[in-house]
Design a protein around this motif. Structure first.
Motif, PDB file in Angstrom:
ATOM      1  N   GLU A  62     104.730  65.173 -34.800  1.00 17.25           N
ATOM      2  CA  GLU A  62     105.332  65.250 -33.472  1.00 17.25           C
ATOM      3  C   GLU A  62     105.107  66.649 -32.885  1.00 17.25           C
ATOM      4  OE1 GLU A  62     109.274  63.842 -33.031  1.00 17.25           O
ATOM      5  OE2 GLU A  62     108.979  62.066 -34.296  1.00 17.25           O
ATOM      6  N   VAL A  63     104.313  66.704 -31.829  1.00 18.80           N
ATOM      7  CA  VAL A  63     104.029  67.971 -31.167  1.00 18.80           C
ATOM      8  C   VAL A  63     105.270  68.412 -30.392  1.00 18.80           C
ATOM      9  CG1 VAL A  63     102.547  69.149 -29.496  1.00 18.80           C
ATOM     10  CG2 VAL A  63     101.593  67.359 -30.984  1.00 18.80           C
ATOM     11  N   ASP A  64     105.649  69.677 -30.515  1.00 22.28           N
ATOM     12  CA  ASP A  64     106.799  70.191 -29.791  1.00 22.28           C
ATOM     13  C   ASP A  64     106.562  70.118 -28.284  1.00 22.28           C
ATOM     14  OD1 ASP A  64     107.994  70.748 -32.179  1.00 22.28           O
ATOM     15  OD2 ASP A  64     107.569  72.906 -32.130  1.00 22.28           O
ATOM     16  N   GLU A  65     107.570  69.686 -27.559  1.00 25.58           N
ATOM     17  CA  GLU A  65     107.443  69.584 -26.105  1.00 25.58           C
ATOM     18  C   GLU A  65     107.198  70.955 -25.470  1.00 25.58           C
ATOM     19  OE1 GLU A  65     110.707  67.519 -24.405  1.00 25.58           O
ATOM     20  OE2 GLU A  65     110.167  65.581 -25.294  1.00 25.58           O
ATOM     21  N   GLU A  66     107.767  72.009 -26.070  1.00 26.92           N
ATOM     22  CA  GLU A  66     107.550  73.354 -25.536  1.00 26.92           C
ATOM     23  C   GLU A  66     106.075  73.730 -25.602  1.00 26.92           C
ATOM     24  OE1 GLU A  66     109.750  72.515 -27.771  1.00 26.92           O
ATOM     25  OE2 GLU A  66     111.689  72.835 -26.752  1.00 26.92           O
ATOM     26  N   TYR A  67     105.392  73.273 -26.618  1.00 27.96           N
ATOM     27  CA  TYR A  67     103.957  73.550 -26.756  1.00 27.96           C
ATOM     28  C   TYR A  67     103.183  72.857 -25.646  1.00 27.96           C
ATOM     29  CZ  TYR A  67      99.328  73.911 -28.891  1.00 27.96           C
ATOM     30  OH  TYR A  67      97.992  74.184 -29.115  1.00 27.96           O
ATOM     31  N   ILE A  68     103.573  71.630 -25.321  1.00 25.07           N
ATOM     32  CA  ILE A  68     102.879  70.860 -24.283  1.00 25.07           C
ATOM     33  C   ILE A  68     103.178  71.428 -22.901  1.00 25.07           C
ATOM     34  CG2 ILE A  68     102.615  68.550 -23.274  1.00 25.07           C
ATOM     35  CD1 ILE A  68     103.396  67.406 -25.997  1.00 25.07           C
ATOM     36  N   GLU A  69     104.380  71.940 -22.715  1.00 29.46           N
ATOM     37  CA  GLU A  69     104.769  72.485 -21.409  1.00 29.46           C
ATOM     38  C   GLU A  69     104.063  73.793 -21.083  1.00 29.46           C
ATOM     39  OE1 GLU A  69     108.941  72.703 -21.979  1.00 29.46           O
ATOM     40  OE2 GLU A  69     109.318  70.618 -21.363  1.00 29.46           O
ATOM     41  N   ASP A  70     103.531  74.472 -22.086  1.00 29.76           N
ATOM     42  CA  ASP A  70     102.784  75.720 -21.866  1.00 29.76           C
ATOM     43  C   ASP A  70     101.357  75.367 -21.445  1.00 29.76           C
ATOM     44  OD1 ASP A  70     101.490  78.151 -21.926  1.00 29.76           O
ATOM     45  OD2 ASP A  70     102.365  78.791 -23.833  1.00 29.76           O
ATOM     46  N   GLU A  71     101.021  75.605 -20.184  1.00 25.79           N
ATOM     47  CA  GLU A  71      99.717  75.204 -19.653  1.00 25.79           C
ATOM     48  C   GLU A  71      98.557  75.905 -20.357  1.00 25.79           C
ATOM     49  OE1 GLU A  71      99.489  75.493 -15.454  1.00 25.79           O
ATOM     50  OE2 GLU A  71     101.094  74.041 -15.071  1.00 25.79           O
ATOM     51  N   PHE A  72      98.807  77.068 -20.932  1.00 26.45           N
ATOM     52  CA  PHE A  72      97.741  77.762 -21.665  1.00 26.45           C
ATOM     53  C   PHE A  72      97.215  76.906 -22.817  1.00 26.45           C
ATOM     54  CE2 PHE A  72      96.388  80.494 -25.195  1.00 26.45           C
ATOM     55  CZ  PHE A  72      95.366  81.204 -24.577  1.00 26.45           C
ATOM     56  N   ASN A  73      98.114  76.158 -23.450  1.00 24.80           N
ATOM     57  CA  ASN A  73      97.714  75.321 -24.584  1.00 24.80           C
ATOM     58  C   ASN A  73      96.917  74.090 -24.158  1.00 24.80           C
ATOM     59  OD1 ASN A  73      99.137  77.012 -26.380  1.00 24.80           O
ATOM     60  ND2 ASN A  73     101.051  75.924 -25.950  1.00 24.80           N
ATOM     61  N   LEU A  74      96.903  73.814 -22.851  1.00 22.17           N
ATOM     62  CA  LEU A  74      96.198  72.637 -22.336  1.00 22.17           C
ATOM     63  C   LEU A  74      94.890  73.004 -21.646  1.00 22.17           C
ATOM     64  CD1 LEU A  74      99.277  70.797 -20.747  1.00 22.17           C
ATOM     65  CD2 LEU A  74      98.518  70.805 -23.138  1.00 22.17           C
ATOM     66  N   THR A  75      94.472  74.240 -21.772  1.00 22.94           N
ATOM     67  CA  THR A  75      93.272  74.713 -21.085  1.00 22.94           C
ATOM     68  C   THR A  75      92.065  73.838 -21.427  1.00 22.94           C
ATOM     69  OG1 THR A  75      94.094  76.985 -21.148  1.00 22.94           O
ATOM     70  CG2 THR A  75      91.732  76.685 -20.759  1.00 22.94           C
ATOM     71  N   GLY A  76      91.371  73.364 -20.396  1.00 23.61           N
ATOM     72  CA  GLY A  76      90.155  72.576 -20.578  1.00 23.61           C
ATOM     73  C   GLY A  76      90.366  71.092 -20.772  1.00 23.61           C
ATOM     74  N   LEU A  77      91.589  70.640 -20.932  1.00 25.83           N
ATOM     75  CA  LEU A  77      91.831  69.224 -21.195  1.00 25.83           C
ATOM     76  C   LEU A  77      91.856  68.382 -19.924  1.00 25.83           C
ATOM     77  CD1 LEU A  77      94.553  69.367 -23.994  1.00 25.83           C
ATOM     78  CD2 LEU A  77      92.072  69.120 -24.227  1.00 25.83           C
ATOM     79  N   ALA A  78      92.148  69.009 -18.788  1.00 24.39           N
ATOM     80  CA  ALA A  78      92.233  68.253 -17.530  1.00 24.39           C
ATOM     81  C   ALA A  78      90.910  67.596 -17.185  1.00 24.39           C
ATOM     82  CB  ALA A  78      92.681  69.174 -16.396  1.00 24.39           C
ATOM     83  N   SER A  79      89.789  68.216 -17.559  1.00 24.58           N
ATOM     84  CA  SER A  79      88.470  67.654 -17.253  1.00 24.58           C
ATOM     85  C   SER A  79      88.055  66.575 -18.245  1.00 24.58           C
ATOM     86  CB  SER A  79      87.420  68.769 -17.244  1.00 24.58           C
ATOM     87  OG  SER A  79      87.345  69.399 -18.522  1.00 24.58           O
ATOM     88  N   GLN A  80      88.777  66.447 -19.347  1.00 23.31           N
ATOM     89  CA  GLN A  80      88.412  65.469 -20.378  1.00 23.31           C
ATOM     90  C   GLN A  80      89.214  64.177 -20.294  1.00 23.31           C
ATOM     91  OE1 GLN A  80      87.929  67.007 -24.434  1.00 23.31           O
ATOM     92  NE2 GLN A  80      88.164  69.091 -23.662  1.00 23.31           N
ATOM     93  N   VAL A  81      90.345  64.226 -19.617  1.00 22.43           N
ATOM     94  CA  VAL A  81      91.244  63.069 -19.603  1.00 22.43           C
ATOM     95  C   VAL A  81      91.543  62.669 -18.163  1.00 22.43           C
ATOM     96  CG1 VAL A  81      93.478  62.178 -20.339  1.00 22.43           C
ATOM     97  CG2 VAL A  81      92.287  63.861 -21.755  1.00 22.43           C
ATOM     98  N   PRO A  82      91.265  61.417 -17.787  1.00 22.32           N
ATOM     99  CA  PRO A  82      91.653  60.957 -16.438  1.00 22.32           C
ATOM    100  C   PRO A  82      93.170  60.850 -16.317  1.00 22.32           C
ATOM    101  CG  PRO A  82      90.801  59.133 -17.742  1.00 22.32           C
ATOM    102  CD  PRO A  82      90.570  60.373 -18.560  1.00 22.32           C
ATOM    103  N   HIS A  83      93.668  60.924 -15.104  1.00 20.50           N
ATOM    104  CA  HIS A  83      95.113  60.852 -14.848  1.00 20.50           C
ATOM    105  C   HIS A  83      95.855  61.918 -15.659  1.00 20.50           C
ATOM    106  CE1 HIS A  83      94.008  57.010 -13.083  1.00 20.50           C
ATOM    107  NE2 HIS A  83      93.626  56.550 -14.260  1.00 20.50           N
ATOM    108  N   PHE A  84      95.314  63.126 -15.656  1.00 23.27           N
ATOM    109  CA  PHE A  84      95.849  64.187 -16.512  1.00 23.27           C
ATOM    110  C   PHE A  84      97.314  64.466 -16.220  1.00 23.27           C
ATOM    111  CE2 PHE A  84      96.738  68.731 -17.148  1.00 23.27           C
ATOM    112  CZ  PHE A  84      96.500  68.833 -18.504  1.00 23.27           C
ATOM    113  N   ARG A  85      97.656  64.704 -14.956  1.00 24.52           N
ATOM    114  CA  ARG A  85      99.030  65.069 -14.616  1.00 24.52           C
ATOM    115  C   ARG A  85      99.999  63.917 -14.902  1.00 24.52           C
ATOM    116  NH1 ARG A  85     101.209  69.177 -15.471  1.00 24.52           N
ATOM    117  NH2 ARG A  85      99.289  70.179 -14.694  1.00 24.52           N
TER     118      ARG A  85
END
Length: 253
Positions: free
Chosen positions: A24-47
């Motif tokens: 289970e990934v911590d929600e705080e980790y997911i909420e930090d946009e730095f940890n999501l760098t580069g993923l928006a271009s790999q996944v449709p409907h990112f937001r």
């Protein structure tokens, strides 16, 4: 994690049959946009996928394509999270509990395994299991893992865990233990396999040549038979023509 009395989407997802390799990934980790760098271009409907992972309950009315994107996004985030100290702690707990299974190799003596991906590119390979004792990878026994992308663990996770926690490595003596083939109690020399392989190749070449020779002889016989039939047909036509000529001569007389 969510303070809601109901299970969060992350807990629900990890509890699904076949998803027990995930932590289970911590929600705080997911909420930090730095940890999501580069993923928006790999996944449709990112937001929308982020909203599903962090806020929408499993029973809510979510479109199938967005739910699928959320699962993919969670897997990619998971591959990054398990390389952090917090993620490693969670995965070590699952590892020591035997959640990832044991190596089936006899000399590995039920060594506990770790999930691994064979590629860091999505869609190329499903998740595999790495044994630190024989240092090889295996396909999970259960078919329910055969649809899960190995990129959700990445190619480096087991090695990172064992570098940070070397106490989890098996002893060196156990690593080098291998099976030794014997016949009537005598060890079979390594050259024997090479000689047998060469002999097998020669026998296959002889068999292939004989097969080609038989096919050639068959084609030759067929050609000769066809030629004989053609000669016989020609002779028959000549005989017919001669007979017709003789009859005409008698009529003129």
């Amino acid at each position: 994690m969510s303070s809601s009395d109901e299970a969060s989407w992350i807990s629900w997802f990890c509890s699904l049959k076949g998803n027990d390799f995930f932590c289970e990934v911590d929600e705080e980790y997911i909420e930090d946009e730095f940890n999501l760098t580069g993923l928006a271009s790999q996944v449709p409907h990112f937001r929308e996928s982020i909203d599903v992972i962090l806020g929408v309950e499993p029973g809510a009315d979510v479109r199938d394509d967005i739910l699928e994107s959320a699962e993919t996004l969670y897997g990619l985030i998971h591959a990054r999270f398990i390389l952090t100290n917090v993620g490693l702690v969670q995965m070590i707990e699952k590892h020591t509990n035997g959640d990832f299974g044991n190596c089936s190799r006899v000399f590995c003596e039920n060594q506990l395994m770790l999930p691994i991906g064979l590629s860091d590119v999505p869609g190329e390979h499903t998740v595999k299991l790495y044994c630190a004792r024989c240092r090889d990878v295996y396909t999970p026994r259960s078919h329910r893992y055969h649809r899960i992308d190995g990129v959700y663990w990445g190619t480096g996770f087991p090695h990172m865990l064992l570098m940070v926690h070397p106490e989890l490595r098996p002893c060196a003596a156990a690593v080098v233990q291998t099976y030794e083939p014997r016949l009537y109690g005598f060890r079979i020399h390594g050259l024997a396999n090479q000689i047998q392989i060469q002999q097998g190749q020669k026998l296959r070449q002889v068999a292939a040549a004989a097969k080609q020779g038989g096919a050639g002889a068959s084609r030759s016989s067929q050609s000769q038979a066809a030629a004989g039939a053609a000669l016989a047909s020609g002779a028959s036509k000549d005989a017919g023509a001669t007979g017709a000529g003789g009859a005409g001569s008698k009529q003129r007389k």
